[in-house]
Every structure is written in C-alpha cells, then in structure tokens.
Design a protein around this motif. Structure first.
Motif, PDB file in Angstrom:
ATOM      1  N   ASN A  60      -6.781   5.309   7.255  1.00 50.90           N
ATOM      2  CA  ASN A  60      -6.052   4.317   6.472  1.00 50.90           C
ATOM      3  C   ASN A  60      -4.929   3.598   7.069  1.00 50.90           C
TER       4      ASN A  60
ATOM      5  N   GLN B  64      -6.648   1.035   9.820  1.00 48.64           N
ATOM      6  CA  GLN B  64      -7.386  -0.077   8.995  1.00 48.64           C
ATOM      7  C   GLN B  64      -6.208  -1.056   8.106  1.00 48.64           C
ATOM      8  N   TRP B  65      -5.093  -0.670   7.857  1.00 43.26           N
ATOM      9  CA  TRP B  65      -4.170  -1.415   7.373  1.00 43.26           C
ATOM     10  C   TRP B  65      -3.674  -2.262   8.673  1.00 43.26           C
TER      11      TRP B  65
ATOM     12  N   ALA C 159      -5.276  -3.133  11.483  1.00 45.51           N
ATOM     13  CA  ALA C 159      -6.414  -3.809  11.884  1.00 45.51           C
ATOM     14  C   ALA C 159      -6.358  -5.278  10.989  1.00 45.51           C
ATOM     15  N   GLU C 160      -6.072  -4.952   9.538  1.00 44.05           N
ATOM     16  CA  GLU C 160      -6.258  -6.060   9.059  1.00 44.05           C
ATOM     17  C   GLU C 160      -5.203  -7.162   9.029  1.00 44.05           C
ATOM     18  N   ARG C 161      -4.125  -6.718   9.855  1.00 41.73           N
ATOM     19  CA  ARG C 161      -2.770  -7.647  10.159  1.00 41.73           C
ATOM     20  C   ARG C 161      -3.082  -7.904  11.922  1.00 41.73           C
ATOM     21  N   GLY C 162      -4.257  -7.638  12.357  1.00 41.13           N
ATOM     22  CA  GLY C 162      -4.381  -8.022  13.953  1.00 41.13           C
ATOM     23  C   GLY C 162      -3.976  -6.983  14.987  1.00 41.13           C
TER      24      GLY C 162
ATOM     25  N   LYS D 115      -4.115  -3.282  16.850  1.00 37.68           N
ATOM     26  CA  LYS D 115      -4.856  -2.023  17.017  1.00 37.68           C
ATOM     27  C   LYS D 115      -3.881  -0.878  17.349  1.00 37.68           C
TER      28      LYS D 115
ATOM     29  N   ASP E 197       0.932  -1.143   0.013  1.00 41.19           N
ATOM     30  CA  ASP E 197      -0.051  -0.061   0.144  1.00 41.19           C
ATOM     31  C   ASP E 197       0.801   1.163   0.155  1.00 41.19           C
TER      32      ASP E 197
END
Length: 360
Positions: free
Chosen positions: A290, A293-294, A296-299, A301, A207
């Motif tokens: 952005n 979220q990136w 969070a997609e990898r677990g 916070k 990204d």
C-alpha cells in the motif's frame, strides 16, 4: 592413483611422529583406503567421507595390512560409510526441511524468524524437490541464487536460510556437506531515507491508512513488522509500549505530539491500530505494498524501512545524542552511526550553533 608427495599439513595426522616427507597412495583394489609410507613404515587410513569443522576430510586410522584385524576393521568402516551414503541419498531436501521445522531448535526461534525461515525453506524445498540433501553442493546453491539475481534481498534470505538449515543438520548428524559456505550475499544497496517532501506529503495524505502508518513508522522509528502489531492497548500515559519482533527488545516510546494528534482522529478499540478492510489486523506485506504504491503514484520508489532512517537522522540533526536516538529506535549504537551517514550536515551545523549560542 599414482603416488604423490604430500606435506605434513595435507596428510592425515600422525601424532607423535616427525615426518618431513612421505609417500601417500590410494590402494587401487580397496575403496577409500589411503596408505602413507614414512621412514620405511606403512600407515593405513580410511576416508570416512565425513568432514571436520574446517571442511577437511576425516580419516580413521586402520591397522597395517599385515595385521590380522585389518580386513575386519576395513570392512566395518566401509559398511558404515556405505550405510551413511544410502541414508543421505534417501534424505531429500524437502524431508530435511520438514525435520528442521519439527525440531526444538526451530521452535526456539523468535516468531518472526520462524515465519521468515518457513517461507524461504519452502522456496528451497520447491527448488530441489527430489535432490538428496547430503549431496547438494555449493555450485547447486550458487545456481539457485543466480536465478534470483533480480531479487537480491530474497536471494540473500534463501542463502541465510540454507546456511542455518545445514548448520543444524550437520550438528545433528544428518548430513556432512556445507553447500552454503563461502557464498557471498548479493549487494542490495542501502534502504535510503525518503525525500523530506515525500515524508511531509505522506503525513498529510488523504489516504487514511497511508497517513496513519507513516505517522507510526516515522514517529516511533520502528520496523514495519512491529508497527502492524501495535494495538491501542499498548498506549498508556502518553507512551506506547513496543516489543520488537526481531530483537525481542522491549521499548517504551513517548508519543510525539503530531502522532498523538493523528491517533486522536481514530476510534480506540481492542484491535490493532492499523486495520484491514474488515477491521482486523493487516499483513506486513499488504501494508508495505500500500505504502509503496502510494509513493510510486507520486514518482518515488521507496521502502517503508527508509522512514526509520528519516527518524534517526531527524533525531540526530535536532541535537539528540546517539544514546537518546537508540533509546527510541531500539537499535545498537553502531547501527545508529551507520544510519546516520545520510544525515544533513547543514541541519547538524545549525543545531550545533543553536546549542553553542545558548551556552555562551
């Protein structure tokens, strides 16, 4: 109200008189009149309805009731108090907010502060759209904050904004109440540094926006609000010039070799370095979302501000002094020491031993 004994500390000031014990009463038929009797003499005071800097009621001295000027002066003070009460009842919270935002004090705030204050002043006005500003109490603000308990950072900003609003309003004679006093900010915990593996993953992310943003956040140790304002024109001679929004501090930060490599992948122009969909600048909140979220997609916070701690800790672990680290981040030495609480002891020890071994 029945007579009650009051101490010198609690009764109205009687300069020049030594009274250890006196009788204070409020006259039943005359509103706001307080009568103090001491050593056979009577002293009359009018409760102005105003408070001093410590929140204590301000009393105005009146002549004795036998004085022929007593009635006139009492009526005058009562009229003043009534008019103030009427004005305060008509001055709603939204109107007070509007007056504050039109003030020279508000105009003198830093642009970033004005933006934040405007946001939370709007929230406060929306919460109490018809409330008289001069009658808002501490319990009202406490109730509003409790409703925001799930977002403690926002609740704390509302509290700080209300405090600033009412401080200005009292100073300018618009209100006398202190609804934000003695309310403690909510505990929001610390912004933890990112796990090292996540930092490395972000620096190599496919990204493009996330990768570029993390490079700038990490290798300059700046706040996200300052990073989104960075422009290509700020870079010259291997350095980037930064003017921090929050502090106004002007910094010149040498570019890390890895940041230079990342910047070389992007075309230089007159626009901000980090761009939105149409090639224009990006809002801070959009970039924060952005990045989160990136992650969070990898677990994970995390918050972007955590990278500031990563940078500070990395500099310290590599053997940089607190002063050297502060020169890059633009923070105070005290803040650097606070951020450094989570630095790696093992890395510090290895760095120290390398220095020691080179100087044997």
């Amino acid at each position: 109200m029945p007579a009650s004994r009051i101490s010198r500390a609690n009764r109205p000031s009687m300069i020049g008189e030594k009274v250890n014990l006196c009788m204070a009463t409020r006259h039943k038929s005359m509103m706001y009149l307080k009568i103090v009797r001491a050593k056979g003499r009577e002293y009359c005071y009018f409760d102005t309805g105003q408070k001093d800097a410590r929140g204590k009621t301000i009393y105005a001295r009146l002549p004795t009731r036998s004085d022929r000027d007593f009635a006139v002066k009492y009526a005058t003070m009562l009229g003043h108090r009534t008019r103030r009460a009427n004005v305060q009842a008509l001055l709603t919270v939204p109107k007070l907010v509007e007056m504050y935002q039109d003030s020279s004090h508000f105009a003198g705030l830093a642009p970033a502060s004005r933006k934040i204050y405007a946001l939370y002043l709007g929230v406060f006005a929306a919460m109490l759209p018809t409330a008289p500003a001069g009658l808002v109490e501490r319990k009202d603000v406490a109730t509003l904050l409790e409703k925001r308990a799930k977002t403690p950072a926002a609740a704390n900003m509302i509290l700080a904004t209300i405090s600033a609003l009412y401080k200005w309003a009292r100073k300018n004679g618009h209100v006398n109440n202190r609804p934000a006093d003695d309310l403690d900010p909510m505990d929001i915990g610390e912004h933890d540094p990112w796990p090292e593996a996540l930092v490395q993953s972000a620096l190599e992310a496919s990204d493009v926006r996330v990768r570029l943003s993390v490079h700038l956040l990490y290798y300059t140790a700046q706040r996200i609000g300052d990073v989104v304002r960075m422009r290509w024109g700020d870079i010259a001679n291997g350095e980037i010039a930064v003017r921090q929004q929050k502090t106004g501090a002007q910094l010149v930060i040498p570019l890390h070799p890895d940041l230079e490599k990342e910047l070389a992948k992007h075309a230089r122009d007159l626009a901000p370095i980090i761009k939105g969909q149409h090639g224009k600048g990006l809002a801070t909140m959009t970039l924060r979302t952005n990045i989160q979220q990136w992650a969070a997609e990898r677990g994970h916070k995390v918050v972007p501000h955590g990278l500031r701690k990563n940078a500070v800790n990395t500099l310290l672990e590599l053997g940089c002094s607190v002063a050297q680290t502060a020169a890059i981040s633009g923070q105070s030495i005290q803040m650097i020491e606070l951020y450094a609480k989570k630095r790696s002891q093992a890395k510090l020890a290895r760095s120290a031993m390398q220095i020691w071994s080179k100087n044997r």
